[in-house]
Motif scaffolding. Sequence first.
Motif, PDB file in Angstrom:
ATOM      1  N   GLU A   1       1.214  -1.241   0.050  1.00  0.00           N
ATOM      2  CA  GLU A   1      -0.268  -0.050   0.162  1.00  0.00           C
ATOM      3  C   GLU A   1       0.453   1.101  -0.265  1.00  0.00           C
ATOM      4  O   GLU A   1       0.868   2.130  -0.888  1.00  0.00           O
ATOM      5  CB  GLU A   1      -1.072  -0.169   1.244  1.00  0.00           C
ATOM      6  CG  GLU A   1      -1.530   1.037   1.316  1.00  0.00           C
ATOM      7  CD  GLU A   1      -2.672   1.779   2.526  1.00  0.00           C
ATOM      8  OE1 GLU A   1      -2.349   2.490   3.109  1.00  0.00           O
ATOM      9  OE2 GLU A   1      -2.689  -0.291   3.021  1.00  0.00           O
ATOM     10  N   TYR A   2       1.517   1.172   0.941  1.00  0.00           N
ATOM     11  CA  TYR A   2       2.791   2.287   0.809  1.00  0.00           C
ATOM     12  C   TYR A   2       3.338   2.740  -1.001  1.00  0.00           C
ATOM     13  O   TYR A   2       3.644   3.855  -0.724  1.00  0.00           O
ATOM     14  CB  TYR A   2       3.984   2.384   2.280  1.00  0.00           C
ATOM     15  CG  TYR A   2       3.147   2.213   2.931  1.00  0.00           C
ATOM     16  CD1 TYR A   2       2.095   3.363   3.982  1.00  0.00           C
ATOM     17  CD2 TYR A   2       3.330   1.847   4.619  1.00  0.00           C
ATOM     18  CE1 TYR A   2       1.538   3.475   5.035  1.00  0.00           C
ATOM     19  CE2 TYR A   2       2.812   1.355   6.474  1.00  0.00           C
ATOM     20  CZ  TYR A   2       1.950   2.307   6.145  1.00  0.00           C
ATOM     21  OH  TYR A   2       1.080   2.792   7.138  1.00  0.00           O
ATOM     22  N   LEU A   3       3.691   1.026  -1.092  1.00  0.00           N
ATOM     23  CA  LEU A   3       4.583   1.735  -2.257  1.00  0.00           C
ATOM     24  C   LEU A   3       3.643   2.185  -3.013  1.00  0.00           C
ATOM     25  O   LEU A   3       4.183   3.143  -3.986  1.00  0.00           O
ATOM     26  CB  LEU A   3       5.407   0.438  -2.158  1.00  0.00           C
ATOM     27  CG  LEU A   3       6.812   0.466  -1.865  1.00  0.00           C
ATOM     28  CD1 LEU A   3       6.881  -1.384  -2.427  1.00  0.00           C
ATOM     29  CD2 LEU A   3       7.537   0.766  -1.723  1.00  0.00           C
TER      30      LEU A   3
ATOM     31  N   ALA B   1       2.280   7.140  -6.094  1.00  0.00           N
ATOM     32  CA  ALA B   1       1.320   8.234  -7.211  1.00  0.00           C
ATOM     33  C   ALA B   1       1.630   9.340  -6.792  1.00  0.00           C
ATOM     34  O   ALA B   1       1.259  10.632  -7.222  1.00  0.00           O
ATOM     35  CB  ALA B   1      -0.042   7.663  -6.260  1.00  0.00           C
ATOM     36  N   GLY B   2       2.954   9.517  -6.209  1.00  0.00           N
ATOM     37  CA  GLY B   2       3.748  10.195  -5.702  1.00  0.00           C
ATOM     38  C   GLY B   2       4.368  11.614  -4.628  1.00  0.00           C
ATOM     39  O   GLY B   2       4.552  12.318  -4.614  1.00  0.00           O
ATOM     40  N   GLU B   3       4.043  10.711  -3.151  1.00  0.00           N
ATOM     41  CA  GLU B   3       2.938  10.885  -1.777  1.00  0.00           C
ATOM     42  C   GLU B   3       4.584  10.240  -1.647  1.00  0.00           C
ATOM     43  O   GLU B   3       4.728   9.784  -2.003  1.00  0.00           O
ATOM     44  CB  GLU B   3       1.829   9.607  -1.504  1.00  0.00           C
ATOM     45  CG  GLU B   3       2.207  10.806  -0.140  1.00  0.00           C
ATOM     46  CD  GLU B   3       0.626   9.423   0.554  1.00  0.00           C
ATOM     47  OE1 GLU B   3       0.342   9.764   1.565  1.00  0.00           O
ATOM     48  OE2 GLU B   3       0.095   9.356  -0.136  1.00  0.00           O
TER      49      GLU B   3
ATOM     50  N   ALA C   1      10.161   8.248  -1.551  1.00  0.00           N
ATOM     51  CA  ALA C   1       9.629   9.471  -2.602  1.00  0.00           C
ATOM     52  C   ALA C   1       9.696   8.828  -3.786  1.00  0.00           C
ATOM     53  O   ALA C   1      11.019   8.050  -4.072  1.00  0.00           O
ATOM     54  CB  ALA C   1      10.504  10.311  -2.066  1.00  0.00           C
ATOM     55  N   PRO C   2       9.060   9.767  -4.567  1.00  0.00           N
ATOM     56  CA  PRO C   2       9.174   8.689  -6.140  1.00  0.00           C
ATOM     57  C   PRO C   2      10.574   9.595  -6.651  1.00  0.00           C
ATOM     58  O   PRO C   2      11.045  10.376  -6.218  1.00  0.00           O
ATOM     59  CB  PRO C   2       7.797   9.626  -6.320  1.00  0.00           C
ATOM     60  CG  PRO C   2       7.854  10.418  -5.665  1.00  0.00           C
ATOM     61  CD  PRO C   2       7.791  10.224  -4.604  1.00  0.00           C
TER      62      PRO C   2
END
Length: 90
Positions: free
Chosen positions: A10-12, A17-19, A34-35
Motif C-alpha cells: 500500500e505504501y509503495l 502516485a507521488g506521495e 519518495a518517488p
Amino acid sequence: MREFKDHLSEYLRRVQAGEELVVTSHGKPVARLAPPHASEADPEAQVLARLRSQPWIRAGKGGKPLGPEHPIMWPSGEKPLSRIILDDRE
C-alpha cells in the motif's frame, strides 16, 4: 516499522502516485520514501549522455569488434609472442 512491513504494498503504491512518506521507529525518522525525480530515474542514461557530449569520446556501435582487415601473420616455426613475453619477464 511493523506497520510499514505489514502494509508495504500500500505504501509503495502511495509513493508511486507521488506521495512522500517518512518511516519511523519508536517515533524517530529512519527513512524517507519518495518517488524518483526524472533526473534520478535513469542514472546510467545520464552518465552516457554526459560522456557522449565530450568531444574526445566516440560511442561504440555495439557488437563484437571485427579485428584488423589485414592481420599480421606470425612466421611458422617461431616462438609465439606470448612465450617471448613470458620469457622476457623471467
